[in-house]
Design a protein around this motif. Structure first.
Motif, PDB file in Angstrom:
ATOM      1  N   UNK A 562     -68.979 -21.080  10.962  1.00  0.00           N
ATOM      2  CA  UNK A 562     -68.172 -19.925  10.580  1.00  0.00           C
ATOM      3  C   UNK A 562     -67.186 -20.243   9.477  1.00  0.00           C
ATOM      4  N   UNK A 563     -66.090 -19.515   9.449  1.00  0.00           N
ATOM      5  CA  UNK A 563     -65.079 -19.646   8.409  1.00  0.00           C
ATOM      6  C   UNK A 563     -64.051 -20.697   8.826  1.00  0.00           C
ATOM      7  N   UNK A 564     -64.108 -21.858   8.188  1.00  0.00           N
ATOM      8  CA  UNK A 564     -63.211 -22.954   8.532  1.00  0.00           C
ATOM      9  C   UNK A 564     -61.896 -22.827   7.774  1.00  0.00           C
ATOM     10  N   UNK A 565     -60.794 -22.832   8.516  1.00  0.00           N
ATOM     11  CA  UNK A 565     -59.450 -22.789   7.929  1.00  0.00           C
ATOM     12  C   UNK A 565     -58.731 -24.067   8.337  1.00  0.00           C
ATOM     13  N   UNK A 566     -58.325 -24.858   7.360  1.00  0.00           N
ATOM     14  CA  UNK A 566     -57.703 -26.143   7.676  1.00  0.00           C
ATOM     15  C   UNK A 566     -56.213 -25.984   7.980  1.00  0.00           C
ATOM     16  N   UNK A 567     -55.752 -26.715   8.989  1.00  0.00           N
ATOM     17  CA  UNK A 567     -54.337 -26.817   9.293  1.00  0.00           C
ATOM     18  C   UNK A 567     -53.728 -27.790   8.283  1.00  0.00           C
ATOM     19  N   UNK A 568     -52.410 -27.717   8.088  1.00  0.00           N
ATOM     20  CA  UNK A 568     -51.775 -28.583   7.094  1.00  0.00           C
ATOM     21  C   UNK A 568     -52.048 -30.061   7.353  1.00  0.00           C
ATOM     22  N   UNK A 569     -51.922 -30.467   8.608  1.00  0.00           N
ATOM     23  CA  UNK A 569     -52.158 -31.874   8.925  1.00  0.00           C
ATOM     24  C   UNK A 569     -53.531 -32.000   9.583  1.00  0.00           C
ATOM     25  N   UNK A 570     -54.473 -32.497   8.810  1.00  0.00           N
ATOM     26  CA  UNK A 570     -55.838 -32.638   9.305  1.00  0.00           C
ATOM     27  C   UNK A 570     -56.430 -33.946   8.803  1.00  0.00           C
ATOM     28  N   UNK A 571     -57.611 -34.263   9.308  1.00  0.00           N
ATOM     29  CA  UNK A 571     -58.272 -35.501   8.900  1.00  0.00           C
ATOM     30  C   UNK A 571     -57.443 -36.716   9.287  1.00  0.00           C
ATOM     31  N   UNK A 572     -57.351 -37.682   8.388  1.00  0.00           N
ATOM     32  CA  UNK A 572     -56.595 -38.901   8.666  1.00  0.00           C
ATOM     33  C   UNK A 572     -55.096 -38.634   8.764  1.00  0.00           C
ATOM     34  N   UNK A 573     -54.684 -37.459   8.303  1.00  0.00           N
ATOM     35  CA  UNK A 573     -53.274 -37.083   8.380  1.00  0.00           C
ATOM     36  C   UNK A 573     -53.007 -36.175   9.584  1.00  0.00           C
ATOM     37  N   UNK A 574     -53.882 -36.205  10.574  1.00  0.00           N
ATOM     38  CA  UNK A 574     -53.770 -35.318  11.724  1.00  0.00           C
ATOM     39  C   UNK A 574     -52.493 -35.562  12.524  1.00  0.00           C
ATOM     40  N   UNK A 575     -52.159 -34.611  13.378  1.00  0.00           N
ATOM     41  CA  UNK A 575     -50.974 -34.688  14.233  1.00  0.00           C
ATOM     42  C   UNK A 575     -51.446 -34.840  15.674  1.00  0.00           C
ATOM     43  N   UNK A 576     -50.852 -35.758  16.400  1.00  0.00           N
ATOM     44  CA  UNK A 576     -51.294 -36.108  17.754  1.00  0.00           C
ATOM     45  C   UNK A 576     -51.176 -34.942  18.732  1.00  0.00           C
ATOM     46  N   UNK A 577     -52.022 -34.943  19.765  1.00  0.00           N
ATOM     47  CA  UNK A 577     -51.934 -33.936  20.830  1.00  0.00           C
ATOM     48  C   UNK A 577     -50.943 -34.358  21.902  1.00  0.00           C
TER      49      UNK A 577
END
Length: 648
Positions: A562-577
């Motif tokens: 579908x339509x992928x919308x990236x969050x500001x912090x994604x990939x290697x710059x992700x934010x922990x859960x």
């Protein structure tokens, strides 16, 4: 000129002498240090590429990054210009012919060097401003030596401009004004002969003095950055070091567990002491830390600063029961954001886990942490459930055990969450249906009651002995059944099998995350998906994306859905859960839950569905969604793919 050369030689001698004195303080010999740097030659080029890009410097802290960029490249440009001028002069002396004398040489040795001088001045002023603003983070020696060094760079740039203006006027070089803007602009001052000599004979001594004292200043980080890069070269971000080898200990006649971790700075291994000294208190690690962001009692920068102060300042040696509180250590999720952001390659998590190991060894744990270890010891899983019949529900879905399907291609490691947690079971069921539809169910097998925990929670908590005991049992099982490929839905197991088990004897085994397999099936045409009109966003697990660089497969799958919308912090710059580092099993003081902070970031994308790739992330974000009364769905990638297949 003889005096200049004498000062040059003296500055180099003093550089190595001061370096030796500083290294000796941490029980490291000069030749030992040089040997480490030379033997790590394979890391030089990757380090240089990273340094030249300045990606870590400019990524977060813009002011410090800009100052560092200006100082670094002005020094590099000055060095190149000095070498070119020297070659030109000496070729004239020895061969009666100058090598470079065309417009390109004049443009670089004149115009470029002039511009470089002012770039150095501006960068140094910004650097001084930054040091002054953060004075409380430095010892007195560090503070004044840093400012002195930067003032020295400013003096070199300005005095060089005045020296050039004197020569410009005295030799009537007006025809070269376009190549010598600094000299032209300053020529109206008409520097006297005495002024020229004062500038000239102070310029070189100060330049050589800055070289000599470099190991005594924070500029030493420029060397320690390479040292740290070499120490960690080839070591994955998600791999913790092995403080001992349990197999070797058990093979001894009188096995005895060694002391692990440390409570004071003086107990830190000598190479780690030097690693911490590279810290320049730039705040990048703190700015990226999820624990700090939600008000937990942790700043990874302050952990390293306290270690440095323990090494450098009298009375600051004690860390545990001293400058560092237990909750600072327990607040860490081991997500690796601090290490990814650090421009001098400090492994903050190593220091934190080493101190946790000491806390665990001395039983300084609350009931929840102790309960986790008790679960692992008594139930062989992290959730404290009976391991008997662990996978009976999977057998009902047609999944065979390794005994029933000895020719399996993939060992499906279901994991503790996948085996016992209700929501995680739905993830596993979706994956099974996908594999069934792809005709791959006979290619996988499970361990059944023989599967236990991968050991990740024990190791991150600080119980190294228990982790290695679990790992040894699992490795023996893998060898017994001839495992060549492991398929897992959990990034923690993925990281542990891929990066840490090989240090304990696992070899020749490929570890695959389920999104990688799903992506292969889609790209190979085995899975046909229906495009979903919903907006999708991806929450990248720290132990998948940042620590193991698995970023592309989930985006290829999501884009097919579908339509992928990236969050500001994604990939290697992700934010922990918030679940990593065994934090799923215990609590620490916090202003706000990390999972709630992350959910808000993901919700802000406007996506209808948050795609997860980890049962722990799924549980944490689903709880956050329900707590906030949100309509945003939190689903694993396998659930979204299965839904798309079923909708055809």
């Amino acid at each position: 000129m003889i005096a200049v050369y004498g000062l040059a030689v003296l500055s180099v001698v003093l550089f190595f002498y001061i370096l030796q004195v500083r290294l000796r303080k941490y029980e490291i010999g000069l030749w030992e240090f040089i040997s480490i740097v030379l033997k790590g030659y394979q890391a030089w080029i990757p380090f240089l590429k990273d340094l030249l890009s300045h990606r870590k410097f400019l990524k977060e802290e813009k002011l410090g990054g800009a100052a560092h960029l200006m100082i670094f490249y002005s020094l590099v440009a000055s060095l190149i210009g000095t070498i070119l001028v020297a070659i030109n002069q000496y070729s004239g002396i020895f061969f009666s012919k100058q090598v470079y004398c065309g417009p390109l040489f004049l443009a670089y040795s004149g115009f470029v060097m002039d511009v470089t001088a002012w770039v150095m001045v501006l960068g140094s002023i910004l650097g001084i401003y930054r040091v002054v603003k953060r004075r409380e983070l430095y010892t007195g020696m560090e503070y004044y030596s840093n400012i002195g060094f930067l003032l020295g760079l400013i003096y070199l740039a300005i005095s060089g401009a005045f020296i050039e203006s004197y020569r410009f006027t005295g030799r009537n070089l007006t025809q070269y004004a376009v190549f010598m803007p600094n000299a032209y602009m300053l020529s109206f001052l008409h520097i006297s002969r005495d002024g020229y000599y004062a500038l000239y004979y102070s310029h070189f001594p100060i330049a050589f003095l800055l070289i000599a004292i470099l190991p005594a200043t924070a500029i030493f980080h420029s060397i320690l950055g390479l040292y740290n890069y070499i120490l960690s070269y080839g070591r994955p971000l998600g791999e913790l070091r092995k403080p001992f080898d349990l197999r070797e200990i058990l093979e001894k006649e009188n096995p005895e567990m060694p002391k692990v971790g440390y409570t004071s700075a003086s107990e830190i291994p000598k190479l780690d002491k030097l690693e911490a000294l590279a810290c320049t208190d730039c705040f990048r690690c703190q700015d990226n830390c999820p624990a700090y962001a939600v008000g937990r009692p942790l700043s990874p920068m302050m952990i390293i600063t306290k270690v440095k102060q323990g090494l450098e300042v009298a009375g600051k040696n004690q860390l545990i029961d001293g400058s560092i509180a237990d909750d600072e250590l327990w607040a860490c999720t081991t997500c690796g954001a601090c290490m990814e952001a650090c421009p001098v390659y400090i492994r903050h998590v190593d220091y934190i886990v080493d101190m946790r190991r000491n806390l665990v060894m001395n039983m300084r744990m609350d009931q929840k942490k102790s309960g986790l270890l008790l679960n692992l010891s008594q139930s062989n899983n992290s959730l404290g459930m009976s391991n008997a019949g662990r996978h009976d529900w999977l057998k009902e879905l047609g999944v065979k055990t390794v005994q029933e399907n000895p020719s399996f291609e993939y060992l499906f490691w279901v994991g503790c969450m996948g085996s016992f947690d209700a929501k995680a079971k739905e993830i596993v069921k979706s994956l099974i249906e996908i594999l069934r539809g792809a005709g791959m169910l006979d290619k996988i097998a499970i361990l059944g009651d023989e599967e236990t925990c991968c050991g990740d929670p024990a190791r991150r908590l600080g119980e190294e002995g228990r982790f290695q005991e679990i790992a040894m049992t699992n490795i023996d099982l893998f060898k017994k059944y001839g495992v060549k490929k492991i398929l897992t839905i959990c990034p923690h197991g993925f990281n542990t099998f891929r990066n840490e088990y090989p240090k304990l004897g696992l070899a020749g085994v490929q570890v695959i995350h389920h999104v990688e397999l799903i992506n292969e099936l889609i790209k190979g045409g085995t899975l046909k998906l229906k495009i979903n009109v919903d907006k999708l966003t991806i929450h990248d697990p720290c132990y998948l994306a940042r620590n193991n660089d698995v970023v592309k497969p989930q985006r290829e799958v999501a884009s097919a859905l579908g339509n992928l919308v990236e969050v500001d912090r994604y990939g290697k710059n992700t934010f922990c859960c918030g679940a990593g580092g065994a934090n799923y099993w215990y609590d620490v003081p916090e202003r706000k839950r990390i999972s709630h902070e992350r959910f808000e970031q993901l919700q802000a994308t406007g996506a209808n569905t948050i795609i997860t790739l980890c049962p722990f992330c799924n549980a944490m974000l689903d709880e956050a969604s329900r707590a906030k009364g949100s309509q945003v769905k939190v689903l694993d990638i396998s659930q979204v793919v299965k839904s798309s297949i079923n909708d055809k």
